[in-house]
Write an enzyme that holds these catalytic residues in place. Structure first.
Site, PDB file in Angstrom:
ATOM      1  N   GLY A 196      -6.176   1.357   8.606  1.00  0.00           N
ATOM      2  CA  GLY A 196      -7.506   1.609   8.085  1.00  0.00           C
ATOM      3  C   GLY A 196      -8.549   0.807   8.876  1.00  0.00           C
ATOM      4  O   GLY A 196      -9.738   1.050   9.449  1.00  0.00           O
ATOM      5  N   GLU A 241     -10.903  -6.374   6.953  1.00  0.00           N
ATOM      6  CA  GLU A 241     -10.430  -5.051   6.095  1.00  0.00           C
ATOM      7  C   GLU A 241     -11.425  -3.981   6.184  1.00  0.00           C
ATOM      8  O   GLU A 241     -12.477  -4.165   6.414  1.00  0.00           O
ATOM      9  CB  GLU A 241     -10.321  -5.491   4.478  1.00  0.00           C
ATOM     10  CG  GLU A 241      -8.925  -6.139   3.947  1.00  0.00           C
ATOM     11  CD  GLU A 241      -8.018  -4.819   3.764  1.00  0.00           C
ATOM     12  OE1 GLU A 241      -8.201  -3.683   4.072  1.00  0.00           O
ATOM     13  OE2 GLU A 241      -6.929  -5.477   3.090  1.00  0.00           O
ATOM     14  N   ASP A 293     -11.087  -2.534  -2.566  1.00  0.00           N
ATOM     15  CA  ASP A 293     -11.588  -1.763  -3.926  1.00  0.00           C
ATOM     16  C   ASP A 293     -11.437  -2.644  -5.125  1.00  0.00           C
ATOM     17  O   ASP A 293     -12.016  -3.477  -5.404  1.00  0.00           O
ATOM     18  CB  ASP A 293     -10.631  -0.611  -3.921  1.00  0.00           C
ATOM     19  CG  ASP A 293     -10.667   0.471  -4.809  1.00  0.00           C
ATOM     20  OD1 ASP A 293     -11.620   0.551  -5.518  1.00  0.00           O
ATOM     21  OD2 ASP A 293     -10.050   1.531  -5.031  1.00  0.00           O
ATOM     22  N   LYS A 353     -16.190  -2.394  -2.382  1.00  0.00           N
ATOM     23  CA  LYS A 353     -16.455  -1.404  -3.565  1.00  0.00           C
ATOM     24  C   LYS A 353     -16.526  -2.264  -4.856  1.00  0.00           C
ATOM     25  O   LYS A 353     -15.320  -2.202  -5.730  1.00  0.00           O
ATOM     26  CB  LYS A 353     -15.230  -0.274  -3.672  1.00  0.00           C
ATOM     27  CG  LYS A 353     -15.834   0.989  -3.744  1.00  0.00           C
ATOM     28  CD  LYS A 353     -14.307   1.780  -3.982  1.00  0.00           C
ATOM     29  CE  LYS A 353     -14.173   3.089  -3.082  1.00  0.00           C
ATOM     30  NZ  LYS A 353     -12.993   3.686  -3.446  1.00  0.00           N
ATOM     31  N   VAL A 391     -13.912   7.452  -0.176  1.00  0.00           N
ATOM     32  CA  VAL A 391     -14.781   7.480   0.842  1.00  0.00           C
ATOM     33  C   VAL A 391     -13.556   7.903   2.227  1.00  0.00           C
ATOM     34  O   VAL A 391     -12.734   7.467   2.036  1.00  0.00           O
ATOM     35  CB  VAL A 391     -15.653   6.218   1.409  1.00  0.00           C
ATOM     36  CG1 VAL A 391     -16.947   6.337   0.337  1.00  0.00           C
ATOM     37  CG2 VAL A 391     -14.634   5.118   1.250  1.00  0.00           C
ATOM     38  N   ARG A 401      -9.678   9.763   9.776  1.00  0.00           N
ATOM     39  CA  ARG A 401      -9.879   8.459  10.143  1.00  0.00           C
ATOM     40  C   ARG A 401     -10.923   8.540  11.688  1.00  0.00           C
ATOM     41  O   ARG A 401     -11.404   7.539  11.715  1.00  0.00           O
ATOM     42  CB  ARG A 401      -8.464   7.851  10.648  1.00  0.00           C
ATOM     43  CG  ARG A 401      -7.568   7.624   9.633  1.00  0.00           C
ATOM     44  CD  ARG A 401      -6.336   6.751  10.159  1.00  0.00           C
ATOM     45  NE  ARG A 401      -5.207   6.627   9.028  1.00  0.00           N
ATOM     46  CZ  ARG A 401      -5.115   5.910   8.247  1.00  0.00           C
ATOM     47  NH1 ARG A 401      -6.239   5.094   7.786  1.00  0.00           N
ATOM     48  NH2 ARG A 401      -3.925   5.830   7.557  1.00  0.00           N
TER      49      ARG A 401
HETATM   50  P1  IMP Z   1      -7.327  -2.395  -3.108  1.00  0.00           P
HETATM   51  O1  IMP Z   1      -6.048  -3.079  -3.445  1.00  0.00           O
HETATM   52  O2  IMP Z   1      -7.384  -1.572  -4.537  1.00  0.00           O
HETATM   53  O3  IMP Z   1      -8.513  -3.299  -3.078  1.00  0.00           O
HETATM   54  O4  IMP Z   1      -7.261  -1.237  -2.208  1.00  0.00           O
HETATM   55  C1  IMP Z   1      -7.492  -1.390  -1.047  1.00  0.00           C
HETATM   56  C2  IMP Z   1      -6.754  -0.253  -0.325  1.00  0.00           C
HETATM   57  O5  IMP Z   1      -6.801   0.956  -1.004  1.00  0.00           O
HETATM   58  C3  IMP Z   1      -7.564  -0.112   0.877  1.00  0.00           C
HETATM   59  O6  IMP Z   1      -7.170  -1.049   1.924  1.00  0.00           O
HETATM   60  C4  IMP Z   1      -7.360   1.412   1.277  1.00  0.00           C
HETATM   61  O7  IMP Z   1      -6.385   1.688   2.037  1.00  0.00           O
HETATM   62  C5  IMP Z   1      -7.415   1.982  -0.016  1.00  0.00           C
HETATM   63  N1  IMP Z   1      -8.549   2.504  -0.453  1.00  0.00           N
HETATM   64  C6  IMP Z   1      -9.376   2.015  -1.565  1.00  0.00           C
HETATM   65  N2  IMP Z   1     -10.504   2.863  -1.693  1.00  0.00           N
HETATM   66  C7  IMP Z   1     -10.379   3.675  -0.812  1.00  0.00           C
HETATM   67  C8  IMP Z   1     -11.230   4.993  -0.378  1.00  0.00           C
HETATM   68  O8  IMP Z   1     -12.246   5.144  -0.874  1.00  0.00           O
HETATM   69  N3  IMP Z   1     -11.035   5.611   0.548  1.00  0.00           N
HETATM   70  C9  IMP Z   1      -9.689   5.518   1.265  1.00  0.00           C
HETATM   71  N4  IMP Z   1      -8.817   4.573   0.909  1.00  0.00           N
HETATM   72  C10 IMP Z   1      -9.307   3.569   0.072  1.00  0.00           C
HETATM   73 MG    MG Z   2      -6.440  -0.304   4.125  1.00  0.00          MG
END
Ligand code: IMP
Ligand code: MG
Length: 195
Positions: free
Chosen positions: A42, A97, A101, A129, A151, A163
């Site tokens: 990503g 990153e 999220d 986020k 998103v 992408r």
């Molecule tokens: P976290 O561990 O919850 O912070 O997740 C992070 C990972 O989840 C990111 O690196 C993305 O790969 C994926 N992710 C989280 N939210 C989104 C989104 O809104 N769209 C696409 N991928 C997301």
């Molecule tokens: Mg990612």
């Protein structure tokens, strides 16, 4: 037809934030040569644009991870699938990153990187986020504080699609996308944002 997605950030806004972050890193790391680490896939697009806005002798490295467990709440159980090529001991490291999220993935990565004794370790994310954060973590560079919506675009995918969109879309009808992952193909094929 009810709207399935709408443009959240156009490419000019993204470009502006990438430039701003690039300038900040250039100033903050003057006289040093940081190692920028991107988590595939990503953040590869963000990284590619960002490094061209940083006027420093930097190095790049990549990591690839896989998350365990079903569904979007993967509880941050992460495994490193492809590790760094370089030793980051004593280096200035910036983790780049696409989106943070819950913060669980980044927290895991930070502790893995910290154990290798870099001289500094900072986090840079295009999208934050922040309302979804479970694991608090310090973010030094952030492009946008992103609303609590799924998103896609500018590196971010749904089932490996979208992408390559030069802008970022917020999904308004996630069920429709889950039912047909190709439903937003019109955005990919359009010359310019249709909104
Ligand atoms: P976290 O561990 O919850 O912070 O997740 C992070 C990972 O989840 C990111 O690196 C993305 O790969 C994926 N992710 C989280 N939210 C989104 C989104 O809104 N769209 C696409 N991928 C997301
Ligand atoms: Mg990612």
């Amino acid at each position: 037809m009810p709207e399935i997605a709408q443009i959240l950030y156009v490419s000019e806004e993204i470009c502006e934030q990438v430039r701003r972050i690039g300038r900040a890193i250039t100033e903050d790391f003057a006289g040093r040569s940081p190692v920028l680490i991107s988590v595939l896939k990503g953040s590869a697009l963000f990284l590619a644009d960002l490094v061209r806005e940083i006027r420093l002798p930097l190095r790049l490295d990549f990591m690839s991870i896989s998350s365990y467990g079903p569904g979007p709440e993967r509880a941050g159980r992460v495994r490193i699938v492809k590790d760094l090529d370089q030793d980051i001991g004593g280096q200035d490291v910036i983790l780049v990153e696409d989106i943070i999220d819950t913060g669980l993935t980044a927290s895991y990565l930070l502790s893995a990187l910290r154990s290798r004794s870099p001289s500094s370790l900072d986090v840079c994310t295009l999208l934050d986020k922040s309302v979804r954060r479970i694991a608090p973590l310090p973010i030094r560079y952030r492009g946008f504080d992103c609303p609590d919506k799924f998103v896609v675009g500018y590196g971010l995918d749904y089932a490996e699609r979208y992408r390559n969109l030069p802008f970022i879309l917020a999904i308004e009808d996630y069920a429709a996308l889950a039912e047909d992952p190709e439903i937003l193909a019109g955005f990919v094929e359009a010359d310019t944002p249709s909104e």
